[in-house]
Write an enzyme that holds these catalytic residues in place. Structure first.
Site, PDB file in Angstrom:
ATOM      1  N   GLY A 220       0.791  -1.125   0.021  1.00 49.24           N
ATOM      2  CA  GLY A 220       0.013   0.084  -0.024  1.00 49.24           C
ATOM      3  C   GLY A 220       0.825   1.164  -0.293  1.00 49.24           C
TER       4      GLY A 220
ATOM      5  N   GLY B 110       2.324   3.442   2.258  1.00 49.39           N
ATOM      6  CA  GLY B 110       3.473   3.258   3.046  1.00 49.39           C
ATOM      7  C   GLY B 110       4.708   2.593   2.313  1.00 49.39           C
TER       8      GLY B 110
ATOM      9  CG  ASP C 148      -7.284   0.221   3.054  1.00 50.13           C
ATOM     10  OD1 ASP C 148      -7.958  -0.579   3.518  1.00 50.13           O
ATOM     11  OD2 ASP C 148      -6.298   0.722   3.476  1.00 50.13           O
TER      12      ASP C 148
ATOM     13  CG  MET D  70     -10.449  -3.029   8.228  1.00 53.11           C
ATOM     14  SD  MET D  70      -9.165  -4.144   7.714  1.00 53.11           S
ATOM     15  CE  MET D  70      -8.687  -4.652   9.646  1.00 53.11           C
TER      16      MET D  70
ATOM     17  CD  GLU E  60     -31.766  -0.989   5.193  1.00 54.07           C
ATOM     18  OE1 GLU E  60     -31.173  -1.721   5.719  1.00 54.07           O
ATOM     19  OE2 GLU E  60     -32.648  -1.225   4.365  1.00 54.07           O
TER      20      GLU E  60
ATOM     21  CG  ASN F 265     -33.186  -5.800   7.007  1.00 54.48           C
ATOM     22  OD1 ASN F 265     -33.055  -4.692   6.632  1.00 54.48           O
ATOM     23  ND2 ASN F 265     -33.405  -6.938   6.290  1.00 54.48           N
TER      24      ASN F 265
ATOM     25  CD  GLU G  51     -10.091   1.034   9.300  1.00 54.24           C
ATOM     26  OE1 GLU G  51      -9.982   0.415  10.598  1.00 54.24           O
ATOM     27  OE2 GLU G  51      -9.279   1.048   8.478  1.00 54.24           O
TER      28      GLU G  51
ATOM     29  CD  GLN H 255     -13.484  -5.328   6.816  1.00 56.14           C
ATOM     30  OE1 GLN H 255     -13.951  -4.594   6.088  1.00 56.14           O
ATOM     31  NE2 GLN H 255     -13.122  -5.365   7.712  1.00 56.14           N
ATOM     32  NE  ARG H 256      -4.414  -7.113   6.187  1.00 53.86           N
ATOM     33  CZ  ARG H 256      -3.967  -6.373   7.307  1.00 53.86           C
ATOM     34  NH1 ARG H 256      -4.628  -4.988   7.579  1.00 53.86           N
ATOM     35  NH2 ARG H 256      -3.044  -6.672   7.703  1.00 53.86           N
TER      36      ARG H 256
HETATM   37  O1  F6P Z   1      -4.556  -0.817   4.863  1.00 55.00           O
HETATM   38  C1  F6P Z   1      -5.356  -2.095   5.057  1.00 55.00           C
HETATM   39  C2  F6P Z   1      -5.649  -2.140   6.445  1.00 55.00           C
HETATM   40  O2  F6P Z   1      -6.406  -2.991   6.528  1.00 55.00           O
HETATM   41  C3  F6P Z   1      -6.511  -0.964   6.744  1.00 55.00           C
HETATM   42  O3  F6P Z   1      -8.054  -1.055   6.139  1.00 55.00           O
HETATM   43  C4  F6P Z   1      -6.637  -0.993   8.360  1.00 55.00           C
HETATM   44  O4  F6P Z   1      -7.077   0.506   9.027  1.00 55.00           O
HETATM   45  C5  F6P Z   1      -5.347  -1.240   8.583  1.00 55.00           C
HETATM   46  O5  F6P Z   1      -4.755  -2.031   7.427  1.00 55.00           O
HETATM   47  C6  F6P Z   1      -5.125  -2.172   9.682  1.00 55.00           C
HETATM   48  O6  F6P Z   1      -3.834  -2.552  10.115  1.00 55.00           O
HETATM   49  P1  F6P Z   1      -3.314  -3.670  10.972  1.00 55.00           P
HETATM   50  O7  F6P Z   1      -3.158  -4.870  10.357  1.00 55.00           O
HETATM   51  O8  F6P Z   1      -1.862  -3.124  11.097  1.00 55.00           O
HETATM   52  O9  F6P Z   1      -3.908  -3.581  12.167  1.00 55.00           O
END
Ligand code: F6P
Length: 319
Positions: free
Chosen positions: A102, A104, A128, A170, A188, A216, A223, A252-253
């Site tokens: 990403g 960084g 993201d 996230m 909604e 519902n 976040e 989600q990852r």
């Molecule tokens: O950049 C990917 C991400 O999953 C973001 O959506 C989330 O804020 C962050 O990394 C979480 O980072 P870590 O796995 O270091 O807690």
């Protein structure tokens, strides 16, 4: 160019393995030696570097995570640390580096080239979808499918119990995951950092919908906008019906990448090797209008990717 290395860095994303596989296999087929650096920049500083073979990337495309592992490496913000990393790369005879990660991680790659003249190519790998100049990053599609699957399940139980669910997703400072997942599940409401929220108006809208017979209520919150607890605190007393909170978190990852992510990662991996072979560096591979192109790293990183407000509009009018 004789020897290149590949690493995954920062938060992992599904499809990174397909990208590694493409870099390794296409690199070897192009007559290069390909090395794998473990645990991103932290592993580079530890000289955790090993040769990769055609076979060492067999059977990995369908796997979530990254076989090279990943890490965040805060000390890489220091110029001296990057000089140390460049020395290690030179010591190992590595004359081209592919960094999958990403914002960084891509910054780290950019500085390695700017300060140390290490030829680098970046691949955008993050769930993201916050990297500028590329329509999609590796892992976004799989993440969206995971989120959509989870929201559908929560909708089932929300209907049975006639409850509201506040679901936190996230995205760091981007509302992309929340917007798209909310749009395609008919949530909604979607709360995102790009659009200020008026809890009073939102509460009234949800209340009206309940009075009209909706059984519902799904609110997806990014976040970067607020925590699900904050949203629940603002809404529960206004809407007056039972509310539950779900924070989807790191689920989600993970997971096996979708066909889209495998294809995107494979195309970008090959494009990265091609770029290095023709002497191109200081670039990131990008998906633009269906084509894989290369774009300058400094241009990518000086821009903040803007959320497509048409998606936000659709999520609003179709809910
Ligand atoms: O950049 C990917 C991400 O999953 C973001 O959506 C989330 O804020 C962050 O990394 C979480 O980072 P870590 O796995 O270091 O807690």
């Amino acid at each position: 160019m004789k020897r290149i290395a590949v690493m995954t860095s920062g938060g992992d994303s599904p499809g990174m393995n397909a990208a590694i596989r493409a870099v390794v296999r296409y690199g070897i087929k192009s007559g290069l030696e390909v090395y794998g650096i473990k645990r991103g920049y932290a592993g580079l500083l530890d000289e955790d570097i090993e040769p990769m073979t055609f076979a060492s990337v067999g059977g990995i495309m369908e796997r979530g995570g990254t076989i090279l592992r990943s890490s965040r490496c805060p000390e890489f913000v220091r110029k001296e640390t990057r000089a140390e990393a460049a020395k290690i790369l030179k010591k190992h005879g590595i004359d081209g580096l592919v960094v999958i990660g990403g914002e960084g991680s891509l910054h780290g790659a950019m500085f390695l080239e700017e300060e140390q003249k290490i030829p680098v190519v970046g691949l955008p790998g993050t769930i993201d979808n916050d990297i500028a100049m590329t329509d999609m990053s590796i892992g976004v599609d799989t993440c969206l499918n995971t989120v959509v699957d989870a929201i559908q399940k929560l909708k089932d139980t929300a209907s049975s119990h006639e409850r509201a669910f506040i679901i936190e997703v996230m995205g760091r400072s981007s509302g992309y995951i929340a917007t798209v997942s909310g749009l395609v599940t008919g949530a909604e409401a979607v709360i995102i950092p790009e659009v200020p929220v008026n809890y009073e108006e939102l509460g009234n809208k949800l209340l009206e919908e309940r009075e009209r017979g909706k059984i519902n209520c799904i609110v997806v919150v990014a976040e970067g906008a607020a925590s699900a607890y904050t949203v629940a605190r603002h809404l529960e007393h206004r809407i007056g019906y039972e509310t539950r909170i779900t924070i989807l978190g790191h689920i989600q990852r993970g997971g096996s990448p979708t066909a889209f992510d495998r294809l995107l990662a494979s195309r970008m991996g090959v494009a990265a090797v091609d770029a290095l072979l023709r002497g191109e560096s200081y670039v990131m591979t990008a998906l633009q209008g269906g084509k894989i192109v290369t774009v300058r790293l400094d241009e990518v990183l000086k821009e903040k990717k803007r959320l497509d407000m048409e998606l936000v509009r659709l999520a609003g009018i179709l809910s």
